[in-house]
Design a protein around this motif. Structure first.
Motif, PDB file in Angstrom:
ATOM      1  N   HIS A 184       0.848  -1.194   0.000  1.00 36.17           N
ATOM      2  CA  HIS A 184       0.000   0.000   0.000  1.00 36.17           C
ATOM      3  C   HIS A 184       0.881   1.241   0.000  1.00 36.17           C
ATOM      4  N   ASP A 185       0.601   2.165  -0.917  1.00 35.30           N
ATOM      5  CA  ASP A 185       1.350   3.410  -1.040  1.00 35.30           C
ATOM      6  C   ASP A 185       0.533   4.547  -0.431  1.00 35.30           C
ATOM      7  N   ILE A 186       1.064   5.213   0.571  1.00 34.77           N
ATOM      8  CA  ILE A 186       0.369   6.317   1.236  1.00 34.77           C
ATOM      9  C   ILE A 186       0.496   7.569   0.373  1.00 34.77           C
ATOM     10  N   ALA A 187      -0.635   8.183   0.056  1.00 36.83           N
ATOM     11  CA  ALA A 187      -0.647   9.304  -0.882  1.00 36.83           C
ATOM     12  C   ALA A 187      -0.006  10.569  -0.314  1.00 36.83           C
ATOM     13  N   GLU A 278      -4.161  23.467  14.332  1.00 38.30           N
ATOM     14  CA  GLU A 278      -3.051  22.513  14.288  1.00 38.30           C
ATOM     15  C   GLU A 278      -2.424  22.570  12.897  1.00 38.30           C
ATOM     16  N   PHE A 279      -1.098  22.627  12.867  1.00 45.61           N
ATOM     17  CA  PHE A 279      -0.358  22.882  11.639  1.00 45.61           C
ATOM     18  C   PHE A 279       0.464  21.661  11.213  1.00 45.61           C
ATOM     19  N   TYR A 280       0.668  21.554   9.900  1.00 44.98           N
ATOM     20  CA  TYR A 280       1.356  20.389   9.344  1.00 44.98           C
ATOM     21  C   TYR A 280       2.219  20.774   8.145  1.00 44.98           C
ATOM     22  N   ARG A 281       3.322  20.029   7.975  1.00 42.25           N
ATOM     23  CA  ARG A 281       4.192  20.168   6.803  1.00 42.25           C
ATOM     24  C   ARG A 281       3.950  18.976   5.882  1.00 42.25           C
ATOM     25  N   LEU A 282       3.637  19.238   4.639  1.00 42.04           N
ATOM     26  CA  LEU A 282       3.473  18.170   3.656  1.00 42.04           C
ATOM     27  C   LEU A 282       4.855  17.781   3.140  1.00 42.04           C
ATOM     28  N   VAL A 283       5.235  16.518   3.329  1.00 42.77           N
ATOM     29  CA  VAL A 283       6.565  16.074   2.919  1.00 42.77           C
ATOM     30  C   VAL A 283       6.519  14.995   1.836  1.00 42.77           C
ATOM     31  N   ARG A 284       5.322  14.501   1.569  1.00 44.89           N
ATOM     32  CA  ARG A 284       5.151  13.558   0.472  1.00 44.89           C
ATOM     33  C   ARG A 284       3.738  13.708  -0.084  1.00 44.89           C
ATOM     34  N   GLY A 285       3.634  13.743  -1.402  1.00 44.07           N
ATOM     35  CA  GLY A 285       2.345  13.905  -2.036  1.00 44.07           C
ATOM     36  C   GLY A 285       2.168  15.302  -2.595  1.00 44.07           C
ATOM     37  N   THR A 286       1.039  15.551  -3.194  1.00 45.91           N
ATOM     38  CA  THR A 286       0.748  16.823  -3.846  1.00 45.91           C
ATOM     39  C   THR A 286      -0.269  17.609  -3.035  1.00 45.91           C
ATOM     40  N   ALA A 287       0.049  18.872  -2.792  1.00 46.14           N
ATOM     41  CA  ALA A 287      -0.854  19.718  -2.027  1.00 46.14           C
ATOM     42  C   ALA A 287      -2.146  19.949  -2.804  1.00 46.14           C
ATOM     43  N   GLY A 288      -3.237  20.035  -2.062  1.00 44.97           N
ATOM     44  CA  GLY A 288      -4.523  20.337  -2.669  1.00 44.97           C
ATOM     45  C   GLY A 288      -4.799  21.826  -2.622  1.00 44.97           C
ATOM     46  N   PRO A 289      -6.037  22.233  -2.872  1.00 43.37           N
ATOM     47  CA  PRO A 289      -6.420  23.650  -2.827  1.00 43.37           C
ATOM     48  C   PRO A 289      -6.095  24.272  -1.470  1.00 43.37           C
TER      49      PRO A 289
END
Length: 303
Positions: A184-187, A278-289
């Motif tokens: 399984h690949d996590i998006a 609550e804040f997050y950094r996207l480190v894998r995948g494509t950001a949405g709107p």
């Protein structure tokens, strides 16, 4: 409109209570939206400080037993958040809290003496395989864990980061240990974060109100500790205004670890309102709107 019930969120935290402090409002929000929320806690927090004098005997350096007690605290906290799928990595007691010490620069480091079976010294493949099994079973689209420094340097937080990131790679590999489940690949993978602008604004309000004790040693325009993240590195801001009370109620269930009369629970900008975003950094995948400030408002944005 997407069917939220088809979405699954996996969070990997180091000790009981960590999940509430950084991600409790997010967890409660997604439970309310019908998302499958799974929490994996890597240790039972056996080395934690006991803040309740009557329970001081539970401390590791005394009679022990804090891990079993915190297991119960976690169960009660998850009832408040509505999370029904919460597990210990490899089963309860598989990996032991490693303990920590404070560095003179104000961040955590590994202690001089580390207990047997400490998570910090666990074999990375062995620990990651335990998480691979969960990933391939739950099949989340989104994974949340810490950054490479574990937020503030705690060895178990750093190890949780390593295990989560490695397990995500292994779980996706078609040829890797099929006995652990179907690949399984996590998006999307996020690291938890604390907004620098939010921290500075909150510190300014606290100091102007005369509060010099909350976040003592930190000033609005001064140097901030490593757990604070520059806003340009942050990808998502989850609005937890509707669930922050449950977050604080859940955190209060970890009664050996938090002081309900302290800053976390004082209300206004130094308490509940401060913990609602609550804040997050996207480190894998494509950001949405994103919103007007450039933040995703939903960890599942774009999926």
């Amino acid at each position: 409109m997407r069917n939220m019930s088809d979405h699954r969120l996996l969070l990997v935290h180091a000790h009981p209570d960590d999940e509430c402090i950084g991600t409790g409002a997010t967890m409660a929000r997604y439970v309310d939206e019908g998302v499958g929320v799974t929490l994996v806690t890597c240790t039972a927090g056996e080395m934690g400080e006991v803040l309740v004098p009557a329970l001081s005997y539970l401390a590791f350096e005394d009679k022990g037993g804090l891990g079993e007690h915190r297991r119960g605290e976690l169960e009660e906290a998850m009832k408040v958040l509505g999370v029904t799928d919460h597990r210990f990595l490899g089963g309860f007691g598989r990996f032991h809290d490693s303990g920590m010490a404070w560095h003179e620069e104000g961040h955590a480091v590994a202690a001089e003496e580390i207990p047997d079976n400490a998570f910090w010294t666990a074999d990375l493949n062995e620990a990651a395989d335990e998480l691979v099994k969960v990933i391939r079973e739950v099949r989340p689209q989104v994974l949340v864990t810490y950054d490479q420094f574990g937020g503030y340097g705690h060895p178990d937080h750093i190890q949780a980061h390593r295990v989560a990131m490695y397990a995500a790679q292994l779980a996706a590999a078609p040829s890797y240990k099929r006995e652990l489940g179907e690949p399984h690949d996590i998006a999307k993978i996020y690291w938890t974060a604390m907004s620098e602008s939010r921290m500075r604004a909150s510190l300014r309000e606290l100091r102007e109100s005369g509060d010099t004790e909350t976040f003592k040693g930190m000033e609005p325009d001064g140097k901030l500790p490593p757990f604070v993240t520059p806003d340009e590195l942050i990808s998502a801001r989850v609005d937890g205004s509707k669930t922050v009370q449950r977050k604080m109620d859940a955190l209060a269930k970890h009664d050996t670890q938090v002081e309900t009369e302290g800053g976390f629970f004082s209300g206004a900008e130094s308490g509940h309102a401060w913990w609602a975003e609550e804040f997050y950094r996207l480190v894998r995948g494509t950001a949405g709107p994103t919103d007007a400030d450039g933040f995703e408002e939903d960890l599942f944005a774009g999926l």
